[in-house]
Design an enzyme around this catalytic site. Structure first.
Site, mmCIF file in Angstrom:
data_model
loop_
_atom_site.group_PDB
_atom_site.id
_atom_site.type_symbol
_atom_site.label_atom_id
_atom_site.label_comp_id
_atom_site.label_asym_id
_atom_site.label_seq_id
_atom_site.Cartn_x
_atom_site.Cartn_y
_atom_site.Cartn_z
ATOM 1 N N GLU A 166 -5.547 -7.239 11.369
ATOM 2 C CA GLU A 166 -6.929 -6.912 10.984
ATOM 3 C C GLU A 166 -7.901 -8.048 11.308
ATOM 4 O OE1 GLU A 166 -5.693 -6.036 6.891
ATOM 5 O OE2 GLU A 166 -6.070 -3.910 7.267
ATOM 6 N N ASP A 202 0.854 -1.191 0.000
ATOM 7 C CA ASP A 202 0.000 0.000 0.000
ATOM 8 C C ASP A 202 0.892 1.243 0.000
ATOM 9 O OD1 ASP A 202 -2.167 -1.664 0.356
ATOM 10 O OD2 ASP A 202 -2.153 -1.456 2.538
ATOM 11 N N GLU A 238 1.414 -2.990 11.549
ATOM 12 C CA GLU A 238 1.292 -3.303 10.128
ATOM 13 C C GLU A 238 2.262 -2.501 9.274
ATOM 14 O OE1 GLU A 238 -2.765 -3.098 8.227
ATOM 15 O OE2 GLU A 238 -1.474 -2.316 6.649
ATOM 16 N N GLU A 239 2.665 -1.354 9.736
ATOM 17 C CA GLU A 239 3.551 -0.489 8.966
ATOM 18 C C GLU A 239 5.028 -0.875 9.052
ATOM 19 O OE1 GLU A 239 2.720 1.770 6.831
ATOM 20 O OE2 GLU A 239 0.578 1.626 7.256
ATOM 21 N N ASP A 295 -0.313 7.835 8.262
ATOM 22 C CA ASP A 295 -0.032 6.458 8.704
ATOM 23 C C ASP A 295 1.199 6.452 9.587
ATOM 24 O OD1 ASP A 295 -1.355 6.345 6.141
ATOM 25 O OD2 ASP A 295 -1.041 4.194 6.184
ATOM 26 N N ASP A 298 -2.841 -2.123 13.726
ATOM 27 C CA ASP A 298 -2.900 -1.509 12.398
ATOM 28 C C ASP A 298 -3.142 -0.034 12.676
ATOM 29 O OD1 ASP A 298 -3.485 -0.519 9.908
ATOM 30 O OD2 ASP A 298 -5.017 -2.006 9.409
ATOM 31 N N LEU A 309 -3.421 2.887 10.999
ATOM 32 C CA LEU A 309 -4.440 3.683 10.301
ATOM 33 C C LEU A 309 -5.029 2.874 9.144
ATOM 34 C CD1 LEU A 309 -5.444 6.438 11.130
ATOM 35 C CD2 LEU A 309 -4.145 7.422 9.257
ATOM 36 N N ASP A 310 -6.021 2.095 9.491
ATOM 37 C CA ASP A 310 -6.683 1.270 8.481
ATOM 38 C C ASP A 310 -7.503 2.156 7.540
ATOM 39 O OD1 ASP A 310 -7.690 -1.267 7.412
ATOM 40 O OD2 ASP A 310 -9.590 -0.614 8.268
HETATM 41 O O1 F6P Z 1 -6.003 -2.279 5.063
HETATM 42 C C1 F6P Z 1 -6.411 -2.674 3.823
HETATM 43 C C2 F6P Z 1 -7.593 -1.916 3.304
HETATM 44 O O2 F6P Z 1 -7.310 -0.547 3.181
HETATM 45 C C3 F6P Z 1 -8.884 -2.093 4.119
HETATM 46 O O3 F6P Z 1 -9.084 -1.121 5.084
HETATM 47 C C4 F6P Z 1 -9.944 -2.065 3.050
HETATM 48 O O4 F6P Z 1 -11.129 -2.743 3.418
HETATM 49 C C5 F6P Z 1 -9.262 -2.702 1.905
HETATM 50 O O5 F6P Z 1 -7.881 -2.458 2.039
HETATM 51 C C6 F6P Z 1 -9.746 -2.167 0.587
HETATM 52 O O6 F6P Z 1 -9.182 -2.908 -0.422
HETATM 53 P P1 F6P Z 1 -9.681 -2.766 -1.935
HETATM 54 O O7 F6P Z 1 -9.281 -1.409 -2.372
HETATM 55 O O8 F6P Z 1 -8.944 -3.853 -2.658
HETATM 56 O O9 F6P Z 1 -11.151 -2.971 -1.935
HETATM 57 MN MN MN Z 2 -5.579 -1.974 7.335
#
Ligand code: F6P
Ligand code: MN
Length: 341
Positions: A286, A71, A100-101, A77, A122, A124-125
């Protein structure tokens, strides 16, 4: 003559008091656990302060690097990651952390005491949503250490989800919420910014046994297995008796989508696909904490065939597919994926 003011809310339960009262119910409790959760609520407020400033100060925008999972890392983050570490490294409650970072374990500096707990988070999800002012959140998971003393190790972190002693998340949305579970119900608190306190707003959250909302990135449809495709097509069919078609809702911030699922019922899915056979989401940061919360609210979390909390982790950043939400919805998804429907 003015009539005396009536106070309509008779009982204010702050997060601090709730945590303390919970710990007092355990004979022999040292207060360490309360200290840990207190540290997390402080970190949450510090992150919230920055999140609400996003767009006002020069903190928005991407840095050059990408994180372990590919990502793009936003500056917020990094801020959240560092803030949580700094808020938690010196309390004497923890022996090690993992975020996670960060590729590797986060060790407690040698000049601080080591405690008996492990924190996995995690920071900043959903950070891809920051620029659009859409809900993001922090997810956390707490284990008891399995090694005896000193610095914590990978063995302390790589424990299955069923051995979590607490888990929770903080939502930075239209208001800030702190939702946590120590194994005795799932409780939600909303920040009253005027006094800086989290107040109990959602006591003993329970998820409906079946819902009418599904949540997934349907743009990946053509990458899914025929079984997964059939399941989604089933949800879209018209059938009054089973409440179909389901409505589709997808924020794209896992913790926000799971929070809605917890309150309204239904299912959130991030299946494996031809591009990411294990899906996108991480077991330790997560799926385990959210699985713990949703199970304790009466729901279920599966990787499609196994209970998420039973999976023995093999690496810090391992991914698994995720099917999480109302018990009956998760069970039905499993049946479709097994080709039984
Ligand atoms: O942490 C991963 C994340 O950002 C989640 O918060 C989120 O549900 C998912 O990825 C979104 O993924 P995508 O863009 O593939 O739907
Ligand atoms: Mn996340």
């Amino acid at each position: 003559m003015q009539s005396p003011r009536t106070i309509s809310v008779l009982k204010f339960m702050t997060l601090e008091r709730h945590i303390m009262e919970g710990e007092l119910q355990h004979p022999g409790a040292t207060g360490e656990f309360s200290g840990l959760l207190h540290g997390l609520s402080l970190a949450a407020k510090l992150v919230w302060r920055e999140v609400t400033k996003a767009g006002l100060v020069n903190i928005l925008g991407t840095t050059e690097r990408t994180n372990m999972s590919g990502d793009i890392v936003k500056k917020l983050d990094e801020f959240a990651d560092e803030t949580i570490f700094k808020a938690m490294d010196h309390g004497g409650h923890l022996c090690v952390m993992a975020s996670e970072e960060n590729e590797d374990l986060l060790h407690i500096p040698d000049h601080y005491q080591f405690g008996k707990y492990v924190l996995i988070y995690d920071p900043l999800d959903g950070s891809g949503n920051i620029d659009a002012n859409v809900t993001v959140g922090t997810i956390f998971s707490v284990h008891k250490r399995v090694t005896q003393s000193g610095k914590g190790t990978l063995k302390d972190v790589l424990q299955p989800g069923y051995s979590q002693v607490a888990a929770g998340y903080i939502l930075f949305g239209s208001s800030m919420m702190f939702v946590y579970c120590t194994g005795h119900g799932v409780h939600g608190f909303t920040l009253d910014p005027t006094v800086g306190e989290f107040l109990l707003s959602h006591e003993n959250i329970t998820i409906p046994s079946r819902g009418s909302i599904y949540s997934m990135n349907q743009g990946n449809f053509n990458r899914w297995s025929p079984e997964m495709q059939r399941y989604v097509q089933y949800l879209q069919q018209e059938d009054k008796a089973t409440g179909r078609p389901y409505s589709l809702r997808y924020v794209g911030t896992l913790v926000a989508d799971v929070h809605r699922t917890l309150l309204y019922g239904g299912i959130y899915c991030y299946p494996g696909d031809t591009k990411n056979p294990e899906g996108k989401l991480r077991l330790m940061y997560e799926n385990n904490p959210l699985g713990f919360i949703v199970e304790h609210a009466g729901g279920a979390a599966s990787d499609g065939s196994r209970r998420i909390l039973d999976i023995a982790p093999t690496s810090l950043h391992q991914r698994t597919p995720l099917f999480i939400g109302s018990k009956e919805d998760v069970s039905l998804a499993q049946q479709f994926l097994a080709g039984k429907k």
